[in-house]
Design a protein around this motif. Structure first.
Motif, PDB file in Angstrom:
ATOM      1  N   GLU A 381       0.777  -1.164  -0.011  1.00  0.00           N
ATOM      2  CA  GLU A 381      -0.089  -0.187  -0.018  1.00  0.00           C
ATOM      3  C   GLU A 381       0.931   1.294  -0.062  1.00  0.00           C
ATOM      4  O   GLU A 381       0.543   2.258  -0.613  1.00  0.00           O
ATOM      5  CB  GLU A 381      -0.972  -0.090   1.286  1.00  0.00           C
ATOM      6  CG  GLU A 381      -2.163  -1.201   1.137  1.00  0.00           C
ATOM      7  CD  GLU A 381      -2.883  -0.834   0.177  1.00  0.00           C
ATOM      8  OE1 GLU A 381      -3.308   0.171  -0.448  1.00  0.00           O
ATOM      9  OE2 GLU A 381      -3.318  -1.882  -0.710  1.00  0.00           O
ATOM     10  N   GLU A 382       2.060   1.379   0.529  1.00  0.00           N
ATOM     11  CA  GLU A 382       2.920   2.196   0.649  1.00  0.00           C
ATOM     12  C   GLU A 382       3.519   2.591  -0.713  1.00  0.00           C
ATOM     13  O   GLU A 382       3.682   3.715  -1.175  1.00  0.00           O
ATOM     14  CB  GLU A 382       4.143   2.070   1.470  1.00  0.00           C
ATOM     15  CG  GLU A 382       3.596   2.007   2.988  1.00  0.00           C
ATOM     16  CD  GLU A 382       4.755   1.947   3.964  1.00  0.00           C
ATOM     17  OE1 GLU A 382       5.937   1.566   3.606  1.00  0.00           O
ATOM     18  OE2 GLU A 382       4.735   1.842   5.093  1.00  0.00           O
ATOM     19  N   ARG A 384       1.896   1.579  -3.653  1.00  0.00           N
ATOM     20  CA  ARG A 384       0.932   1.612  -4.831  1.00  0.00           C
ATOM     21  C   ARG A 384       0.301   3.185  -4.854  1.00  0.00           C
ATOM     22  O   ARG A 384       0.026   3.918  -4.081  1.00  0.00           O
ATOM     23  CB  ARG A 384      -0.186   0.569  -4.069  1.00  0.00           C
ATOM     24  CG  ARG A 384      -1.276   0.845  -5.642  1.00  0.00           C
ATOM     25  CD  ARG A 384      -2.445  -0.125  -5.108  1.00  0.00           C
ATOM     26  NE  ARG A 384      -1.894  -1.492  -5.315  1.00  0.00           N
ATOM     27  CZ  ARG A 384      -1.903  -2.523  -4.348  1.00  0.00           C
ATOM     28  NH1 ARG A 384      -1.952  -2.263  -2.982  1.00  0.00           N
ATOM     29  NH2 ARG A 384      -1.400  -3.705  -4.403  1.00  0.00           N
ATOM     30  N   ALA A 385       0.314   3.734  -6.054  1.00  0.00           N
ATOM     31  CA  ALA A 385      -0.330   4.982  -6.195  1.00  0.00           C
ATOM     32  C   ALA A 385      -1.956   5.055  -6.030  1.00  0.00           C
ATOM     33  O   ALA A 385      -2.638   3.856  -6.171  1.00  0.00           O
ATOM     34  CB  ALA A 385      -0.125   5.345  -7.738  1.00  0.00           C
ATOM     35  N   GLN A 386      -2.491   6.102  -5.623  1.00  0.00           N
ATOM     36  CA  GLN A 386      -3.902   6.160  -5.117  1.00  0.00           C
ATOM     37  C   GLN A 386      -4.666   6.207  -6.511  1.00  0.00           C
ATOM     38  O   GLN A 386      -4.706   7.233  -7.294  1.00  0.00           O
ATOM     39  CB  GLN A 386      -4.193   7.325  -4.110  1.00  0.00           C
ATOM     40  CG  GLN A 386      -3.408   7.194  -2.986  1.00  0.00           C
ATOM     41  CD  GLN A 386      -3.632   8.378  -2.206  1.00  0.00           C
ATOM     42  OE1 GLN A 386      -4.590   9.123  -2.309  1.00  0.00           O
ATOM     43  NE2 GLN A 386      -2.740   8.621  -1.022  1.00  0.00           N
ATOM     44  N   GLY A 388      -8.278   5.115  -8.598  1.00  0.00           N
ATOM     45  CA  GLY A 388      -9.675   4.631  -8.603  1.00  0.00           C
ATOM     46  C   GLY A 388     -10.420   4.502  -9.754  1.00  0.00           C
ATOM     47  O   GLY A 388     -10.057   5.147 -10.922  1.00  0.00           O
ATOM     48  N   ARG A 401      -5.309  10.154  -7.133  1.00  0.00           N
ATOM     49  CA  ARG A 401      -5.042  11.102  -6.050  1.00  0.00           C
ATOM     50  C   ARG A 401      -3.964  11.234  -5.374  1.00  0.00           C
ATOM     51  O   ARG A 401      -3.036  10.343  -5.617  1.00  0.00           O
ATOM     52  CB  ARG A 401      -6.172  10.528  -5.206  1.00  0.00           C
ATOM     53  CG  ARG A 401      -7.637  10.523  -5.669  1.00  0.00           C
ATOM     54  CD  ARG A 401      -8.440   9.947  -4.543  1.00  0.00           C
ATOM     55  NE  ARG A 401      -9.973   9.762  -4.628  1.00  0.00           N
ATOM     56  CZ  ARG A 401     -10.654   8.835  -5.250  1.00  0.00           C
ATOM     57  NH1 ARG A 401      -9.576   7.541  -5.679  1.00  0.00           N
ATOM     58  NH2 ARG A 401     -11.674   8.882  -5.842  1.00  0.00           N
ATOM     59  N   SER A 402      -3.572  12.287  -4.883  1.00  0.00           N
ATOM     60  CA  SER A 402      -2.258  12.713  -4.487  1.00  0.00           C
ATOM     61  C   SER A 402      -2.301  13.528  -3.141  1.00  0.00           C
ATOM     62  O   SER A 402      -3.378  14.558  -3.352  1.00  0.00           O
ATOM     63  CB  SER A 402      -1.552  13.074  -5.364  1.00  0.00           C
ATOM     64  OG  SER A 402       0.011  13.528  -4.853  1.00  0.00           O
ATOM     65  N   SER A 403      -1.673  13.178  -2.107  1.00  0.00           N
ATOM     66  CA  SER A 403      -1.823  14.169  -0.895  1.00  0.00           C
ATOM     67  C   SER A 403      -0.252  14.551  -0.521  1.00  0.00           C
ATOM     68  O   SER A 403       0.742  13.588  -0.758  1.00  0.00           O
ATOM     69  CB  SER A 403      -2.624  13.246   0.299  1.00  0.00           C
ATOM     70  OG  SER A 403      -1.906  12.028   0.511  1.00  0.00           O
ATOM     71  N   LYS A 413      -4.420  17.821  -0.922  1.00  0.00           N
ATOM     72  CA  LYS A 413      -5.033  16.808  -1.748  1.00  0.00           C
ATOM     73  C   LYS A 413      -5.372  17.165  -3.155  1.00  0.00           C
ATOM     74  O   LYS A 413      -6.214  18.241  -3.288  1.00  0.00           O
ATOM     75  CB  LYS A 413      -6.200  16.174  -0.937  1.00  0.00           C
ATOM     76  CG  LYS A 413      -5.959  15.504   0.336  1.00  0.00           C
ATOM     77  CD  LYS A 413      -7.076  14.809   0.866  1.00  0.00           C
ATOM     78  CE  LYS A 413      -6.724  14.323   2.256  1.00  0.00           C
ATOM     79  NZ  LYS A 413      -7.914  13.524   2.851  1.00  0.00           N
ATOM     80  N   GLU A 415      -6.701  15.711  -7.120  1.00  0.00           N
ATOM     81  CA  GLU A 415      -7.349  14.436  -7.733  1.00  0.00           C
ATOM     82  C   GLU A 415      -7.429  14.872  -9.230  1.00  0.00           C
ATOM     83  O   GLU A 415      -7.926  16.076  -9.588  1.00  0.00           O
ATOM     84  CB  GLU A 415      -8.795  14.525  -7.178  1.00  0.00           C
ATOM     85  CG  GLU A 415      -9.358  13.172  -7.699  1.00  0.00           C
ATOM     86  CD  GLU A 415     -10.921  13.198  -6.939  1.00  0.00           C
ATOM     87  OE1 GLU A 415     -11.893  13.148  -7.690  1.00  0.00           O
ATOM     88  OE2 GLU A 415     -10.853  13.014  -5.735  1.00  0.00           O
ATOM     89  N   ALA A 688       3.304   4.767  -6.772  1.00  0.00           N
ATOM     90  CA  ALA A 688       3.282   5.824  -6.397  1.00  0.00           C
ATOM     91  C   ALA A 688       4.664   6.888  -6.836  1.00  0.00           C
ATOM     92  O   ALA A 688       4.445   8.038  -7.428  1.00  0.00           O
ATOM     93  CB  ALA A 688       3.219   6.057  -5.010  1.00  0.00           C
TER      94      ALA A 688
END
Length: 722
Positions: A381-382, A384-386, A388, A401-403, A413, A415, A688
């Motif tokens: 999970e660390e 992997r890019a966000q 959807g 998505r990116s924060s 944040k 998107e 990511a």
């Protein structure tokens, strides 16, 4: 000279006595020293105290007990508690013997005034004192004998205890050795069982894989059998209909023959009557002839009906091609698919293995079998890019998505949402991707130019999408499309179509065209690209164009070309494609029944990966730097062509299309113009760390998706024309 300790004030001898009393004192001191020496020897002969069993060491000498050391260290006991060893008889006799008589001293001449004591009085006093001393010596000897007996008993008891303790220690040591051997055997048995378990797990895994392959083969065979059964049922139904008609005909003929036979028998028996009824029989014969004529007319009508049905079938095939092309045009002559590859174990750095003590007891540590599953999921999970995929119905949307943290410490944040003709999630299979592409392969057999090319950054899975892996499930788009074309051509044979196919495989490396199917070395021939404006055909000089007879032959050629393709290792991909590969399949079809002919081509392009110099590490290598610059230049030229086509589609008919800026765009000129159906497969990395490159690729793909290149034209001609 030593003295005996004072026994009693009344019994101590005079310090200045002489003669027998001095001799006795000397002998008594000698006995005292000898008793002390014997006590010390007895103390040395006593058994030493055993150490505790937990601290026992068979290699260390036994140590004397504290009681024995205290007894020996305090010296001889006082005379009130004598502890001396028993005296021998010779010593006792020597101690109890009467002292020698004193020799009379030479006295000086007698003086008249001196009074001399008598000899009897002095001897009596000395005898009493000597007798008292002898009694004391006897009591000392008796006490010492008692102590000696007690010490001997204690020594024997201690020796017995020590022997018992030694036997216990030996038994414990034997038990310890036996338990150590059992523990070692148990550990060895555990290791052997673990190896057997690993071997069994591997066998189970291989059986599962083999079962999966067999299951897929059986499912494919079952579908083929079902299709054959349906076709056979259709043929059987047609044959049954024909059989029923023939049966009716035979039945009517049999009835006529029976009737004629009866009439013949009647006429034979009634010769005279037959002559009279000749006219009636003639009429009946005319009726039979009319029936036969009717049957002949019906058969001829059925033959004409069959010809009409075949004509309708050919017309239906032409209509199907037209409708299929209209459907493809409604979907868009240039379409964009987006595919996100799954996260691989090689994408993450190796975790530090957990160490465990070695079973051999040597102190060497060995890594454990596997990491913690929860820790592995957390690490994935660390990295992997966000991403959807909100469109669960049509699968046309992807959201990134990116924060991040701003300079003021607030969380920011971002998107980004993108829409394409189809979005494939990481779990999508090669078969699902090709299901959307198979319709374009059908268009190729209908006489259209089709181009499918994979775009994306290095390591995003382009080569896997186009070429695939070794197994049947991982077969790429190129072999699947070729198999689809051969399958459709075989099906159209029943409708009068005959196809001829040929293929070529080219590589564009550093703006140089290489023939991957050639027999010579690269860069030995200069290849030129030529376009025929009349036929819309693109050719390359001095390349091998091989006739293709089966899909198996194409797979062999693809393996040969893949082995000769230029690849190299970069920081982003261990085996990065450093060139663009273009596989071209040309198809020519003719239908002698309708006089129709068509010609199409299928271009399957695997583009080199777009990458940044600082990301790929190519800046430090001269060859890699040149390759990267050439790749980025050709991809930039492709973007310029797409942008120019978009502007031209908006109404700027005089817009110049810069096809000649790159060998890649010039080779694909007809595939990117209005004479082709084009599909772009955008491949994305799920990491990511590649988010910025993924956004650049998505924006470029959006620009391509919004481009209109016009209506595709069918490359058709009449059969027999050149």
């Amino acid at each position: 000279m030593s003295r005996l300790p004072r026994l009693h004030p009344s019994s101590s001898p005079d310090r200045h006595q002489s003669g027998p009393s001095m001799s006795f004192s000397t002998r008594q001191g000698s006995l005292k020293r000898k008793a002390q020496d014997e006590n010390f020897n007895i103390a040395e002969q006593q058994p030493r105290k055993l150490a505790a069993i937990a601290e026992a060491d068979t290699n260390q000498p036994l140590r004397p007990s504290k009681a024995a050391i205290s007894k020996l260290g305090k010296g001889p006991p006082p005379l009130t508690k004598p502890r001396a060893p028993p005296l021998t008889t010779r010593r006792t006799d020597r101690a109890t013997s009467a002292p020698p008589r004193p020799v009379a001293a030479v006295r000086p001449p007698a003086r008249p005034t001196a009074v001399k004591p008598t000899r009897g009085t002095s001897t009596t006093v000395d005898g009493k004192r000597f007798q008292a001393l002898e009694e004391q010596i006897s009591s000392i000897a008796a006490a010492r004998e008692a102590d000696t007996a007690r010490l001997a008993a204690d020594a024997s008891r201690l020796a017995a205890d020590m022997e018992a303790e030694r036997s216990k220690v030996a038994e414990l040591q034997a038990n310890q050795r036996a338990m150590s051997q059992q523990l070692t055997a148990a550990k060895n048995q555990d290791i052997a069982r673990q190896r057997e378990l690993d071997h069994a797990s591997e066998e189970i895994y291989e059986l599962q894989k083999r079962h999966s392959r067999q299951l897929e083969e059986k499912e494919t065979e079952l579908r083929r059998k079902d299709r054959e059964v349906r076709e056979l049922k259709e043929e059987l139904r047609a044959f049954q209909d024909d059989l029923e008609r023939e049966r009716e005909t035979v039945k009517s003929l049999k009835a006529t023959i029976s009737h004629q036979s009866t009439a013949h028998v009647a006429l034979s028996t009634q010769v005279s009557a037959m002559q009279a009824q000749q006219a009636a029989m003639q009429a009946q014969s005319d009726v039979a002839l009319r029936d036969k004529l009717d049957i002949t007319l019906e058969l001829e009508a059925e033959r004409k009906r069959r010809v009409e049905l075949e004509q309708e079938l050919r017309e239906a095939e032409t209509l199907r091609r037209k409708l299929h092309n209209q459907v493809q045009e409604l979907k868009g002559n240039i379409r964009v698919f987006c595919r996100v590859r799954p996260l691989l174990s090689s994408d993450m750095p190796l975790a530090t293995p957990m160490l465990s003590p070695s079973s051999t007891g040597s102190g060497i540590t060995t890594p454990t079998d596997s990491p913690d599953p929860e820790e592995e999921i957390k690490r994935r999970e660390e990295y992997r890019a966000q991403m959807g995929f909100p469109d669960k119905m049509d699968h046309k949307e992807i959201v990134l998505r990116s924060s991040s943290e701003s300079a003021t410490g607030q969380e920011r944040k971002d998107e980004w949402a993108f829409t394409f003709d189809r979005v494939f999630e990481p779990h999508s299979t090669q078969a699902e991707v090709f299901e959307e592409i198979s319709q374009l392969a059908q268009s190729c057999t209908d006489g259209y130019n089709v181009c499918v090319f994979a775009y994306g950054q290095t390591g995003s899975g382009k080569s896997f999408t186009m070429e695939g892996g070794q197994s049947e499930a991982t077969t790429g788009m190129i072999p699947r499309a070729v198999e689809q074309v051969f399958r459709v051509a075989e099906e159209l044979k029943s409708k009068g179509w005959e196809y001829k196919m040929e293929g070529q495989f080219l590589e564009i490396y550093n703006e140089t065209i290489n023939d991957l199917l050639g027999k010579g070395e690269f860069d030995k021939k200069k290849h030129e690209i030529k376009h025929d404006s009349k036929t819309g055909r693109t050719t390359v000089t001095d390349v091998n164009v091989l006739p293709l007879a089966s899909a198996t032959q194409v797979r062999t050629l693809l393996s040969l070309a893949q082995s000769r393709r230029t690849v190299a290792a970069t920081l982003m991909n261990e085996r990065s494609s450093r060139s663009h590969s273009v596989f071209t399949l040309r198809i020519r079809g003719e239908n002698p029944l309708t006089g129709e002919a068509c010609e199409g081509s299928l271009n399957l392009v695997d583009l080199a990966g777009s990458e940044r110099l600082e990301k790929s590490g190519a800046a430090g290598d001269k060859d890699r730097l040149k390759e990267t610059q050439s790749i980025n230049k050709s991809l930039s030229a492709l973007g310029d062509v797409i942008a120019a086509l978009g502007e031209k589609g908006e109404g700027k008919s005089d817009k110049h299309i810069p096809y000649r800026n790159s060998k890649l765009t010039y080779l694909l000129q007809n595939s990117l113009s209005g004479n082709s159906k084009t599909l772009m497969v955008l491949n994305l990395s799920p990491l990511a760390g590649h988010l910025n490159e993924s956004l650049c690729s998505l924006r470029f793909a959006t620009k391509v998706n919004n481009t209109t290149i016009g209506t595709a034209k069918k490359q058709s001609r009449m059969a027999g024309s050149s």
